[in-house]
Write an enzyme that holds these catalytic residues in place. Structure first.
Site, PDB file in Angstrom:
ATOM      1  N   VAL A  11     -16.435  26.420  -4.935  1.00  0.00           N
ATOM      2  CA  VAL A  11     -15.053  26.824  -4.569  1.00  0.00           C
ATOM      3  C   VAL A  11     -14.913  28.230  -4.637  1.00  0.00           C
ATOM      4  O   VAL A  11     -14.147  28.662  -3.714  1.00  0.00           O
ATOM      5  CB  VAL A  11     -14.010  25.986  -5.635  1.00  0.00           C
ATOM      6  CG1 VAL A  11     -12.508  26.443  -5.101  1.00  0.00           C
ATOM      7  CG2 VAL A  11     -14.319  24.519  -5.536  1.00  0.00           C
ATOM      8  N   LYS A 104      -9.300  21.765 -13.397  1.00  0.00           N
ATOM      9  CA  LYS A 104      -8.417  20.359 -13.839  1.00  0.00           C
ATOM     10  C   LYS A 104      -8.498  20.575 -15.447  1.00  0.00           C
ATOM     11  O   LYS A 104      -7.256  20.256 -16.081  1.00  0.00           O
ATOM     12  CB  LYS A 104      -9.035  19.218 -13.198  1.00  0.00           C
ATOM     13  CG  LYS A 104      -9.163  18.855 -11.904  1.00  0.00           C
ATOM     14  CD  LYS A 104     -10.196  19.575 -10.948  1.00  0.00           C
ATOM     15  CE  LYS A 104     -11.725  19.575 -11.525  1.00  0.00           C
ATOM     16  NZ  LYS A 104     -12.349  18.705 -10.371  1.00  0.00           N
ATOM     17  N   GLY A 133      -7.741  18.334  -4.157  1.00  0.00           N
ATOM     18  CA  GLY A 133      -8.381  18.976  -3.155  1.00  0.00           C
ATOM     19  C   GLY A 133      -7.444  19.884  -2.356  1.00  0.00           C
ATOM     20  O   GLY A 133      -6.557  20.529  -2.619  1.00  0.00           O
ATOM     21  N   ILE A 135      -5.006  18.469  -0.335  1.00  0.00           N
ATOM     22  CA  ILE A 135      -3.630  17.636  -0.280  1.00  0.00           C
ATOM     23  C   ILE A 135      -2.765  18.589  -1.111  1.00  0.00           C
ATOM     24  O   ILE A 135      -2.657  18.745  -2.170  1.00  0.00           O
ATOM     25  CB  ILE A 135      -3.705  16.429  -0.691  1.00  0.00           C
ATOM     26  CG1 ILE A 135      -4.846  15.505  -0.366  1.00  0.00           C
ATOM     27  CG2 ILE A 135      -2.507  15.705  -0.563  1.00  0.00           C
ATOM     28  CD1 ILE A 135      -5.168  14.342  -1.037  1.00  0.00           C
ATOM     29  N   GLU A 189     -18.724  17.056  -9.852  1.00  0.00           N
ATOM     30  CA  GLU A 189     -18.580  18.236 -11.026  1.00  0.00           C
ATOM     31  C   GLU A 189     -19.921  18.313 -11.376  1.00  0.00           C
ATOM     32  O   GLU A 189     -20.915  18.045 -11.023  1.00  0.00           O
ATOM     33  CB  GLU A 189     -17.815  17.461 -12.219  1.00  0.00           C
ATOM     34  CG  GLU A 189     -16.397  17.233 -11.910  1.00  0.00           C
ATOM     35  CD  GLU A 189     -15.472  18.258 -11.458  1.00  0.00           C
ATOM     36  OE1 GLU A 189     -15.299  19.172 -12.000  1.00  0.00           O
ATOM     37  OE2 GLU A 189     -15.191  18.089 -10.339  1.00  0.00           O
ATOM     38  N   ASP A 200     -12.471  12.958 -14.796  1.00  0.00           N
ATOM     39  CA  ASP A 200     -11.897  13.894 -13.656  1.00  0.00           C
ATOM     40  C   ASP A 200     -10.603  13.433 -13.386  1.00  0.00           C
ATOM     41  O   ASP A 200      -9.634  14.003 -13.000  1.00  0.00           O
ATOM     42  CB  ASP A 200     -12.842  14.254 -12.673  1.00  0.00           C
ATOM     43  CG  ASP A 200     -12.361  14.910 -11.417  1.00  0.00           C
ATOM     44  OD1 ASP A 200     -12.569  16.589 -11.876  1.00  0.00           O
ATOM     45  OD2 ASP A 200     -11.997  14.738 -10.494  1.00  0.00           O
ATOM     46  N   LYS A 204      -6.766  14.737 -13.945  1.00  0.00           N
ATOM     47  CA  LYS A 204      -5.743  15.187 -12.750  1.00  0.00           C
ATOM     48  C   LYS A 204      -4.488  14.177 -12.774  1.00  0.00           C
ATOM     49  O   LYS A 204      -3.278  14.826 -12.789  1.00  0.00           O
ATOM     50  CB  LYS A 204      -6.433  14.583 -11.449  1.00  0.00           C
ATOM     51  CG  LYS A 204      -7.520  15.618 -10.817  1.00  0.00           C
ATOM     52  CD  LYS A 204      -8.435  15.251  -9.905  1.00  0.00           C
ATOM     53  CE  LYS A 204      -9.437  16.043  -9.459  1.00  0.00           C
ATOM     54  NZ  LYS A 204     -10.395  15.531  -8.558  1.00  0.00           N
TER      55      LYS A 204
HETATM   56  N1  HSE Z   1     -15.307  16.072  -8.591  1.00  0.00           N
HETATM   57  C1  HSE Z   1     -13.923  16.355  -7.952  1.00  0.00           C
HETATM   58  C2  HSE Z   1     -13.824  15.184  -7.037  1.00  0.00           C
HETATM   59  C3  HSE Z   1     -13.998  17.862  -7.285  1.00  0.00           C
HETATM   60  O1  HSE Z   1     -14.901  14.508  -6.851  1.00  0.00           O
HETATM   61  O2  HSE Z   1     -12.828  14.819  -6.717  1.00  0.00           O
HETATM   62  C4  HSE Z   1     -12.598  17.736  -6.765  1.00  0.00           C
HETATM   63  O3  HSE Z   1     -11.558  17.927  -7.916  1.00  0.00           O
END
Ligand code: HSE
Length: 355
Positions: A11, A104, A133, A135, A189, A200, A204
């Site tokens: 990123v 995150k 991402g 969006i 990740e 993850d 979020k």
């Molecule tokens: N590892 C995360 C995913 C990356 O696959 O959504 C984006 O936050």
């Protein structure tokens, strides 16, 4: 107006590229005559680890250079994880520098505290790239849907697992091969178990729930239900198909009186749902407002450029120094949670009302 980028991974490098490529657009969006530039890229590996990098002269290894440079007003934290990101971000905000991040874990665990420090120091703390991402979802939640009372938010928030599920159950690929492909594409990740175990997506959904409910929704709360995709079988998929839908890793937060239900698990999604046709690395987030009804946000949820696009947009907003971010806030008080009301369980699939 000078910025710095901390962390030159997938990123971070994407952000540098997109920022330098779109510098003129960013300048035009700020005001006439503004000039913006990338001054530092902080990465302990140094420029020597990135042969051929066009901005090799900007690499530094000493955080204090960034912190103590009065020319730097906005910093993008793209290191990931809690430390040293947390210590760096805290110091930058306390010094009145705005910070944008895609991290995150940092936002889910320390967001309330960092937003408070930002407020106290007249700085912005923005994290559009931390969920979904490319969006836009965070800004619409605190800016565009503020007239609504939102009681439910549910979505596909992890690109890696959605990609793996699509490859396994639509294209007959094995789990390991699909995960490897997701890693090669820069979706996963650093520790992909955070993706496949649902951690993850949990971080979020906790960020989104904190925004809409105004209090810290703690991913470590014992009431949270978290299950990943590793146990899913063809029988689970067959069950969903027979029932008229499909299986998706759904992250969900629903108001239940004064409490909130939070879950991440393989979930039955009816064929009629707008979440059913979301495949590959795409994410979709369904927001249920009392006035607007259902609104769905859809796009690429992971990957170098979609995520970099969200980071650069936050950089541009932070450079504008508008006070629009002042409504992005939740308190440090912990939101009380309760166990998710599951309508039915079949194999590894949970069925919830309304999905
Ligand atoms: N590892 C995360 C995913 C990356 O696959 O959504 C984006 O936050």
């Amino acid at each position: 107006m000078k910025i710095a980028i901390m962390g030159h991974g997938v990123v971070g490098s994407g952000t540098a590229e997109v920022f330098l490529k779109n510098k003129k657009n960013i300048e035009a969006g700020i005001n006439a005559g503004a000039e913006v530039d990338l001054k530092y890229v902080l990465d302990v590996r140094g420029a020597e680890s990135f042969p051929g990098c066009e901005y090799a002269d900007k690499f530094v290894k000493d955080f204090d250079l960034v912190l103590n440079d009065p020319e730097i007003t906005v910093v993008a934290e793209l290191i990931g994880g809690i430390e040293p990101a947390y210590t760096f971000v805290k110091a930058l905000l306390a010094a009145g520098k705005s910070v944008v991040t895609s991290n995150k874990e940092l936002v889910a665990k320390k967001g309330a505290e960092l937003l408070k420090i930002a407020r106290e120091n007249n700085a912005a703390f923005l994290f559009e790239a931390s969920v979904g991402g490319g969006i836009p979802i965070i800004r619409p939640l605190y800016q565009c849907l503020s007239a609504d009372s939102i009681n439910e938010i549910a979505g596909i928030l992890n690109g890696t697992t959605n990609f793996i599920l699509t490859k396994m159950f639509r294209d007959n690929m094995g789990f390991d091969e699909a995960l490897k492909l997701a890693q090669e594409n820069g979706y996963a990740e650093r520790d992909p178990s955070d993706d496949v175990n649902g951690i993850d997506a949990l971080r979020k959904i906790c960020i989104l729930a904190s925004i809409i409910f105004g209090k810290r929704v703690n991913p470590d709360n014992s009431m949270v239900l978290t299950e990943g995709i590793t146990k899913l079988t063809r029988e689970d998929i067959a069950f969903c198909e027979k029932r008229g839908g499909t299986a998706k890793l759904i992250a969900r937060a629903v108001k239940n009186g004064d409490r909130v239900e939070v879950s991440v698990c393989p979930t039955f999604v009816s064929r009629d749902s707008q979440l059913a046709g979301v495949n590959d690395v795409y994410n979709a987030i369904l927001v249920r407002g009392d006035a607007t009804g259902d609104v769905v946000f859809y796009g690429k949820g992971a990957g170098k450029y979609p995520t970099a696009s969200a980071v650069v947009n936050d950089i541009a907003n932070a450079l504008k120094k508008s006070n629009e971010a002042s409504t992005l806030y939740w308190s440090e008080e912990e939101q009380e949670l309760c166990q998710p009301a599951v309508a039915e369980i079949c194999g590894n699939i949970r069925v919830f009302e309304g999905l």
